[in-house]
Design a protein around this motif. Structure first.
Motif, short mmCIF file in Angstrom:
data_model
loop_
_atom_site.label_atom_id
_atom_site.label_comp_id
_atom_site.label_asym_id
_atom_site.label_seq_id
_atom_site.Cartn_x
_atom_site.Cartn_y
_atom_site.Cartn_z
N PRO A 221 21.21 19.91 -47.10
CA PRO A 221 21.38 19.64 -48.53
C PRO A 221 21.86 20.87 -49.28
O PRO A 221 21.84 21.98 -48.73
CB PRO A 221 19.96 19.25 -48.96
N PRO A 222 22.26 20.71 -50.56
CA PRO A 222 22.71 21.86 -51.34
C PRO A 222 21.56 22.82 -51.61
O PRO A 222 20.39 22.44 -51.52
CB PRO A 222 23.23 21.22 -52.65
N PRO A 223 21.87 24.07 -51.94
CA PRO A 223 20.82 25.10 -52.12
C PRO A 223 19.72 24.70 -53.10
O PRO A 223 18.55 25.04 -52.87
CB PRO A 223 21.62 26.30 -52.64
N ILE A 224 20.06 24.01 -54.18
CA ILE A 224 19.03 23.65 -55.16
C ILE A 224 17.99 22.70 -54.56
O ILE A 224 16.79 22.78 -54.87
CB ILE A 224 19.68 23.03 -56.43
N ILE A 225 18.43 21.82 -53.66
CA ILE A 225 17.50 20.89 -53.00
C ILE A 225 16.72 21.62 -51.91
O ILE A 225 15.51 21.36 -51.72
CB ILE A 225 18.26 19.68 -52.42
N GLU A 261 12.12 13.96 -50.61
CA GLU A 261 13.15 14.58 -51.45
C GLU A 261 14.48 14.63 -50.71
O GLU A 261 15.54 14.36 -51.31
CB GLU A 261 12.70 16.00 -51.84
N LEU A 262 14.46 14.93 -49.43
CA LEU A 262 15.69 14.97 -48.65
C LEU A 262 16.34 13.60 -48.56
O LEU A 262 17.55 13.46 -48.79
CB LEU A 262 15.39 15.50 -47.24
N VAL A 263 15.55 12.57 -48.23
CA VAL A 263 16.11 11.22 -48.12
C VAL A 263 16.64 10.74 -49.47
O VAL A 263 17.69 10.09 -49.54
CB VAL A 263 15.06 10.24 -47.56
N ASN A 264 15.94 11.08 -50.55
CA ASN A 264 16.39 10.67 -51.87
C ASN A 264 17.70 11.36 -52.27
O ASN A 264 18.36 10.94 -53.23
CB ASN A 264 15.32 10.96 -52.92
N ASN A 265 18.07 12.41 -51.54
CA ASN A 265 19.33 13.11 -51.82
C ASN A 265 20.44 12.78 -50.82
O ASN A 265 21.50 13.39 -50.87
CB ASN A 265 19.09 14.62 -51.88
N LEU A 266 20.18 11.83 -49.94
CA LEU A 266 21.26 11.28 -49.12
C LEU A 266 22.14 10.43 -50.01
O LEU A 266 21.67 9.85 -51.00
CB LEU A 266 20.70 10.43 -47.98
N ASN A 267 23.41 10.29 -49.66
CA ASN A 267 24.26 9.44 -50.49
C ASN A 267 24.12 7.98 -50.08
O ASN A 267 23.40 7.63 -49.14
CB ASN A 267 25.71 9.93 -50.49
N ASP A 268 24.82 7.12 -50.78
CA ASP A 268 24.67 5.67 -50.61
C ASP A 268 24.97 5.24 -49.18
O ASP A 268 24.23 4.46 -48.58
CB ASP A 268 25.60 4.95 -51.59
N THR A 269 26.04 5.76 -48.60
CA THR A 269 26.41 5.37 -47.23
C THR A 269 25.38 5.85 -46.22
O THR A 269 25.01 5.11 -45.30
CB THR A 269 27.80 5.95 -46.89
N GLN A 270 24.90 7.06 -46.38
CA GLN A 270 23.91 7.60 -45.43
C GLN A 270 22.62 6.78 -45.44
O GLN A 270 22.04 6.52 -44.38
CB GLN A 270 23.62 9.06 -45.78
N THR A 271 22.17 6.39 -46.63
CA THR A 271 20.93 5.60 -46.69
C THR A 271 21.12 4.22 -46.08
O THR A 271 20.21 3.68 -45.43
CB THR A 271 20.42 5.47 -48.13
N THR A 308 27.22 17.76 -41.01
CA THR A 308 28.48 17.11 -41.35
C THR A 308 28.77 17.25 -42.84
O THR A 308 27.86 17.05 -43.66
CB THR A 308 28.42 15.60 -41.01
N PRO A 309 30.00 17.58 -43.22
CA PRO A 309 30.32 17.64 -44.65
C PRO A 309 30.04 16.30 -45.34
O PRO A 309 30.35 15.23 -44.79
CB PRO A 309 31.83 17.95 -44.66
N GLN A 310 29.46 16.35 -46.52
CA GLN A 310 29.10 15.13 -47.24
C GLN A 310 30.30 14.24 -47.52
O GLN A 310 30.18 13.02 -47.61
CB GLN A 310 28.42 15.49 -48.58
N THR A 311 31.47 14.84 -47.66
CA THR A 311 32.67 14.06 -47.95
C THR A 311 33.03 13.10 -46.82
O THR A 311 33.81 12.16 -47.03
CB THR A 311 33.86 14.99 -48.22
N GLU A 312 32.47 13.33 -45.63
CA GLU A 312 32.75 12.45 -44.49
C GLU A 312 31.99 11.13 -44.59
O GLU A 312 32.31 10.16 -43.89
CB GLU A 312 32.39 13.15 -43.18
N PHE A 313 30.96 11.09 -45.43
CA PHE A 313 30.13 9.88 -45.54
C PHE A 313 30.56 9.08 -46.76
O PHE A 313 30.25 9.44 -47.90
CB PHE A 313 28.65 10.26 -45.65
#
Length: 468
Positions: A221-225, A261-271, A308-313
């Motif tokens: 996840p990003p540094p803030i997360i 917190e990690l799962v809540n920051n997955l994007n729509d496709t990942q979830t 994996t880069p988030q843009t791939e999901f």
């Protein structure tokens, strides 16, 4: 996906892509359709985040009343990935006034009314023993009764005794059925509709392992997360390593709030990939003794996201990453090895009870699923029914079900607000009654439409039970 670090390309993984037997356009168009169906089934991002917020609100309402413990909704409910009656409610019951610390923590920074235990991690990775470090000014009876001598002059907090004390001390409600313990979980149910798994836990300070986790090279996840997950800390639950001779005095280290917190920051496709993989485990593989669990799937998804880069999901790549997750699951079963996302030295497949015959069958089953390409999705009853359903009734049911669920969660929180100091509910509350009336109206509409569409009597009876 490679668990060793970032930057691994498809060619480096050495597997054939889902695109090898189907055109990219076909696979991507099916992925988009599956993503849309998952949203209609109640797994879209908006409703997922709404659910998670309502459970967080419910925790805040209850904890404002509690003194000796803090309740934390965990698992799929906290992640917003299951509807109210779709799966058990997992709750972490954290005992207040007790803290477990790793070696090197300055005890003078901890208030004297806190019972302090030192974590001895010289056991199987991800587990520890708890040695008495500094008693509190006033110790809870539950803790006092769970102490034992380790035979070398030190006092241990025994996990099995602690669990016995928690079970004995739990307040019993007449309307609730209490079931046999399952590991550290104390299951209960109400009216055979609401099922809850309560796990007792203690807070612990384990900064070294969290700092090691946060320092890993990653795409996500990003540094803030990352910083927030570290701030959420860790817990220990009363369960040892299954094959340990001293499992009755060992504790498991976990990061429930951080993982939510990690799962809540997955994007729509990942979830959605996460939910579909859980469906495959539950509906196709059907493990009888929890040899494979949804927790295993969660760790596969977290590793996949980190490397994996988030843009791939995105919705066009859903099937590609679903197949990647299936390959990782097959590998984990084949070699009986999957590293825990938070503590990689811990093997989640160790002592899972997976026999050779079952292992070979599941490897063959997943290989067959991978060979089916996009058609693997038709093996899942919930998705298959949604695919063959007429669009208009499907959309109507989806909207009504979602409205009913939202009212259920609003009612859950309103009931918590309408209880007095003795936990007696004020049934005269006008908002609570308005929620009930509208809920009944929706369930009646659903029941009538279900009968018109030829649904089973059992489904109709289930709705009637919810109206009671």
């Amino acid at each position: 996906m490679a668990h060793g670090g970032v930057g691994c390309t498809e060619s480096e993984t050495g597997y054939n892509s889902v695109y090898s037997r189907h055109s990219r356009n076909y696979v991507e168009s099916v992925s988009v359709e599956i993503s849309s169906i998952m949203t209609r089934l109640g797994y879209g991002e908006e409703i997922r985040r709404w659910r998670a917020e309502k459970y967080r609100e419910n925790d805040r309402l209850w904890n404002a009343r509690l003194r000796d413990e803090t309740v934390i909704t965990a698992g799929s409910k906290a992640e917003g990935l299951t509807r109210a009656h779709e799966s058990d409610l997992d709750v972490l019951s954290v005992l207040n006034g007790v803290l477990c610390v790793e070696a090197g923590i300055n005890l003078y920074t901890i208030p004297e009314n806190i019972d302090v235990f030192k974590m001895d991690t010289r056991v199987y990775p991800g587990h520890c023993r708890l040695l008495q470090e500094r008693p509190a000014n006033s110790r809870l009876c539950l803790i006092n009764n769970a102490l034992c001598d380790d035979g070398y002059g030190d006092v241990l907090l025994c996990s099995s005794l602690f669990l016995d004390e928690c079970s004995a001390a739990a307040y019993k409600l007449p309307s609730v059925s209490y079931h046999e313990r399952a590991g550290p979980s104390m299951p209960m149910s109400c009216y055979d509709i609401f099922h809850k798994d309560r796990v007792a836990a203690l807070r612990c300070l384990y900064p070294s392992i969290l700092q090691k986790w946060s320092a890993r090279p990653r795409y996500w996840p990003p540094p803030i997360i990352v910083k927030k997950v570290v701030s959420l800390g860790a817990y220990v639950t009363p369960v040892g390593f299954r094959q340990s001779e001293y499992k009755h005095i060992e504790w498991r280290i976990c990061f429930n709030t951080g993982e939510v917190e990690l799962v809540n920051n997955l994007n729509d496709t990942q979830t959605k990939i996460y939910v579909i993989l859980k469906m495959i485990v539950k509906d196709i593989m059907k493990p009888k003794n929890k040899e494979i669990t949804s927790y295993l799937v969660k760790n596969i998804i977290l590793w996949q996201a980190e490397n994996t880069p988030q843009t791939e999901f995105h919705e066009r790549s859903l099937l590609h990453w679903l197949h990647d997750g299936l390959r990782e699951l097959r590998t984990a079963i084949e070699i009986k090895q999957l590293r825990y996302y938070m503590i990689p030295d811990r093997n989640l497949m160790a002592a899972c009870g997976l026999g050779d015959a079952q292992q070979h069958k599941w490897v063959a089953d997943i290989t067959e699923m991978l060979g089916e390409g996009p058609r693997v999705i038709l093996r899942l009853p919930k998705i298959r029914k949604a695919i063959v359903a007429s669009p208009e009734p499907m959309l109507w049911f989806s909207k009504k079900r979602m409205a009913a669920e939202m009212l259920d969660l609003l009612g859950m929180n309103r009931r918590a607000q309408c209880m007095d100091q003795n936990w007696v509910l004020d049934d005269s509350d006008c908002i609570l009654n308005a929620i009930r009336i509208r809920s009944k109206e929706i369930y009646i509409e659903l029941a009538q439409r279900m009968l018109q569409e030829g649904s089973s009597v059992m489904s109709f009876c289930y709705l009637l039970n919810l109206l009671k």
